[in-house]
Design a protein around this motif. Structure first.
Motif, short mmCIF file in Angstrom:
data_model
loop_
_atom_site.label_atom_id
_atom_site.label_comp_id
_atom_site.label_asym_id
_atom_site.label_seq_id
_atom_site.Cartn_x
_atom_site.Cartn_y
_atom_site.Cartn_z
N ARG A 36 -7.97 -7.80 1.41
CA ARG A 36 -6.69 -8.52 1.63
C ARG A 36 -5.82 -8.38 2.88
NH1 ARG A 36 -6.16 -8.03 -4.29
NH2 ARG A 36 -8.19 -8.53 -4.57
N GLU A 37 -5.85 -7.00 3.33
CA GLU A 37 -5.36 -6.62 4.62
C GLU A 37 -3.85 -7.53 4.94
OE1 GLU A 37 -7.06 -4.61 6.07
OE2 GLU A 37 -9.02 -4.87 6.39
N TYR B 32 7.75 -8.82 6.60
CA TYR B 32 6.76 -7.82 5.85
C TYR B 32 7.44 -7.41 4.60
CZ TYR B 32 4.31 -3.40 4.62
OH TYR B 32 3.70 -2.52 4.04
N ASP B 33 6.85 -7.74 3.54
CA ASP B 33 7.42 -7.42 2.38
C ASP B 33 6.71 -6.62 1.25
OD1 ASP B 33 10.16 -8.87 0.73
OD2 ASP B 33 8.28 -8.24 -0.75
N TYR B 34 7.34 -5.19 0.96
CA TYR B 34 6.54 -4.41 0.09
C TYR B 34 6.14 -5.23 -1.31
CZ TYR B 34 7.55 -0.26 2.96
OH TYR B 34 7.39 0.76 4.00
N ALA C 23 5.74 -15.18 9.55
CA ALA C 23 5.45 -14.80 8.15
C ALA C 23 4.32 -14.89 7.61
CB ALA C 23 6.74 -15.45 7.23
N PRO C 24 3.32 -13.88 7.74
CA PRO C 24 1.85 -14.24 7.28
C PRO C 24 1.85 -14.07 5.96
CG PRO C 24 2.02 -12.22 8.48
CD PRO C 24 3.47 -12.65 8.57
N THR D 218 -2.57 -7.69 8.49
CA THR D 218 -2.22 -9.05 9.05
C THR D 218 -0.60 -9.13 9.85
OG1 THR D 218 -3.84 -9.95 7.73
CG2 THR D 218 -2.51 -11.38 8.68
N CYS D 219 0.21 -8.44 9.18
CA CYS D 219 1.54 -8.34 9.45
C CYS D 219 1.63 -7.57 10.88
CB CYS D 219 2.42 -7.69 8.55
SG CYS D 219 2.71 -8.54 7.15
#
Ligand code: GLA
Ligand code: ZN
Length: 676
Positions: free
Chosen positions: A416-417, A397-399, A453-454, A421-422
């Motif tokens: 977008r979510e 999960y990446d900012y 990695a979604p 989703t993560c």
């Protein structure tokens, strides 16, 4: 185990009787820590250059006498009115270029030379005054850093930051921001302004760089505070309190100089649309992310013993929930449980926010009694402090990826979510009691066996190359729709998505993506019949993908022009494999799907000792010094029974008794901490 919370004696200086009661009641609740000084600037410096440390001296001494450690805040989170009046440059300017008036909190300019100088001065006065004080345990740098300032000073600092990033070459910037579009090419850096509602907000590269700059400038400000206290107290650790869900700062980037990560957790338990089980998973996600940032235990800096006062509906925590949610933090690696706040104030914005002590003022409230019970529990699991959670799985999960997905023009603007989703992919692991780290794109992947990695829309920090190496060496990657579209400046990859060389690793080419209306559904059929249902609904996004050579199609679409095309695939690559999910599924599918993968690659699960994991139970584990601690947490509002494969030999840490049974019953929101 640190147990306490925000304490504001500066609001009660005319009530020595109340301060005395605090001492008595803190003992009764087994409180061993307080956070002082968070917004106390005015109490410390009533007029510019006039100081009063008497009350803080007395409080520090009083805490030392009680054996209570102080988490001492630097007061930069709110400013006295005299400062804003005498030095208006400290006031933040919003994106529409309107200067704030004095008021509220957390709203200073991070660039202002005066504020930086003044904060450093104040921090050093505090550090010099209390450096040898026996109560001083930890520095709490400011409070919940956040927000941006668009003032002229910040604009200049932003341009300097851009000059450095783009090697003083405006053409390099023009290329990366694709400014040929709509006649946006810049001739000079001084033509650039931060994004504004009435100005530029259509250059995604500008937006991303602005967000990076805000993190950079906040970090610079924070690091200056850290340096101020470290010069004088090099051995006292520093933290600052992070927020869940907040996307204004890249916390990974910010964390470099912090000794310990801490965060403030305020989930809406007992929500009418989100079950407590689901909420348990969401909170677990944050605990795991904040633990992963330093790969060591973190601190729960704030939580409420009962309710907050800023939700649309402020529900009280049901009996048991405060203990459950607090023990959950510990189970995921927290070495503390802390509250906002110890005592409810009589006035102002947070007088109805939950606290250990109500306005009523005694130990006879339901909330106080539960807090006191938790105090005993935390005392009994002192030895867990410092132990760690070990995870074979990670959710990425990446900012920065979140900023990019949020800001892009396309997909469905209201769904977008990315973060959600993560969390849902994480929840699929959590429901199997599989320990997971939550990491960003800069973190090493090689220690994991499974990486989920979604929506890896933006590929930065050489993540594509590292994913390739991870899978080649035997790792399992699960990814899916909206992956590998753009580079770190939001420039699309050419040659088919997922780009940057990932197409051949993932084994699919995503040719198109269809956005569905909110009430539309498609569905996918699981082809070999090995899941519990023949078909699963999908929503929001359906990527139209082609399976490349050697890619197995596990599920295909049921409807529309892409009926029969791949919806879930598996691609062997090197010694590893990549699963790809082309459409947004519900969590029940994800739970089955990840359960199946976990089984296939024999991923460790804490549910390994039980015959069947009842819905709502999460089992977590901390290890260290040759000891293993299991946490059994019941997020369901019914009693649950857990059956072990064989009789287990545990010590129950809470009651100290030996536990040698094949069955364990957990009451609604019940917890059990067992040492192996
Ligand atoms: C934040 C702040 C606290 C308090 C709480 C209330 O976490 O840091 O000062 O306002 O929220 O929930
Ligand atoms: Zn500013």
């Amino acid at each position: 185990m640190v147990y306490g919370g925000d304490y504001n004696p500066d609001q009660w200086l005319d009530r020595p009787d109340i301060l005395k009661e605090d001492d008595r009641l803190m003992k009764l609740a087994s409180i061993n820590s307080v956070t002082l000084n968070v917004f106390a600037w005015k109490a410390l410096e009533p007029e510019e250059g006039v100081y009063d440390f008497g009350w803080l001296d007395e409080t520090m001494d009083r805490m030392a006498e009680q054996g209570i450690k102080v988490i001492l805040a630097t007061p930069s989170g709110a400013r006295p009115a005299w400062m804003d009046k005498n030095h208006p440059e400290v006031l933040r300017m919003s994106a529409d270029r309107v200067r704030n008036l004095h008021g509220e909190r957390h709203n200073h300019c991070y660039t202002s030379p005066y504020y930086r100088r003044k904060v450093r001065e104040m921090d050093q006065i505090l550090a010099r005054r209390y450096k040898d004080h026996p109560a001083l345990g930890l520095w709490h740098i400011s409070n919940e850093y956040g927000g941006e300032c668009h003032c002229p000073l910040c604009q200049e600092a932003f341009r300097d930051w851009l000059r450095e990033k783009y090697h003083n070459d405006i053409n390099e910037l023009n290329h990366e921001w694709w400014t040929g579009f709509w006649s946006k090419r810049f001739s000079r850096f001084d033509e650039i302004e931060s994004p504004a509602p009435q100005g530029e907000h259509a250059i995604h590269g500008l937006y991303l760089d602005w967000m990076r700059f805000v993190t950079h400038q906040t970090k610079d400000f924070m690091n200056q505070e850290i340096q101020a206290v470290k010069e004088i107290t090099p051995d006292i650790s520093v933290t600052t309190n992070y927020m869940s869900g907040f996307d204004g700062l890249n916390y990974w980037e910010l964390s470099e100089k912090l000794d310990v990560i801490s965060w403030d957790s305020y989930p809406a338990w007992h929500h009418s649309r989100i079950s407590d089980v689901e909420m348990g998973a969401r909170v677990g996600f944050y605990h795991d992310m904040f633990r992963s940032m330093k790969q060591k235990p973190f601190l729960l800096m704030e939580s409420t013993p009962s309710l907050v006062n800023w939700q649309p509906s402020n529900k009280v925590k049901r009996p048991g929930m405060n203990i459950l949610s607090s023990v959950q933090a510990v189970a995921h690696g927290s070495d503390s449980v802390q509250y906002f706040q110890w005592r409810k104030g009589r006035g102002a914005a947070e007088k109805f926010h939950g606290a250990v002590l109500d306005h009523e003022g005694s130990e006879h409230t339901r909330v106080f009694k539960e807090c006191a019970e938790l105090g005993k529990i935390l005392k009994s699991c002192k030895e867990i402090q410092g132990t760690m959670v070990h995870a074979e799985a990670a959710v990425l999960y990446d900012y920065e990826n979140r900023w990019a997905i949020q800001n892009l023009n396309g997909l469905s603007s209201d769904r977008r979510e990315y973060e959600r989703t993560c969390m849902e992919w994480y929840e699929a692991l959590w429901r199997h009691s599989i320990a997971a780290d939550v990491i960003d794109m800069t973190q090493p992947l090689d220690k994991y066996r499974l990486v989920a990695a979604p929506m890896l829309y933006m590929l930065r920090a050489d993540i594509a190359g590292r994913i390739k190496a991870f899978v080649e060496n035997g790792g399992t990657l699960v990814t899916g729709y909206v992956t590998g579209y753009v580079n770190e400046n939001d420039l699309c990859f050419l040659g088919g998505f997922p780009g940057d060389g990932l197409k051949d690793v993932v084994g699919v080419w995503e040719e198109e993506i269809d956005s569905l209306y909110e009430d539309e559904r498609n569905s996918i059929t699981w082809l070999d019949g090995s899941l519990s249902k023949p078909s699963y609904p999908v929503k929001d996004y359906c990527a139209v993908v082609h399976a490349l050579e050697n890619t197995a199609v596990l599920a295909d679409y049921d409807h529309d022009f892409y009926q029969g095309m791949p919806a879930v695939t598996k691609h062997p690559y090197g010694k590893g494999q990549v699963y790809y999910i082309a459409a947004r599924t519900e969590t029940d599918f994800l739970t089955e799907f990840f359960g199946r993968i976990a089984e296939e690659i024999s991923l460790e699960t804490n549910a390994g000792l039980v015959k069947e994991l009842p819905e709502g139970i999460h089992i977590a584990k901390r290890e260290g010094d040759g000891e293993t601690y299991y946490f059994f947490l019941n997020f369901a509002s019914e009693e649950k029974k857990i059956v072990f494969y064989e009789p287990q030999q545990f010590t129950d840490l809470i009651d100290g008794e030996l536990f040698c049974k094949t069955e364990l019953s957990l009451k609604p929101f019940g917890v059990k901490i067992l040492k192996k």
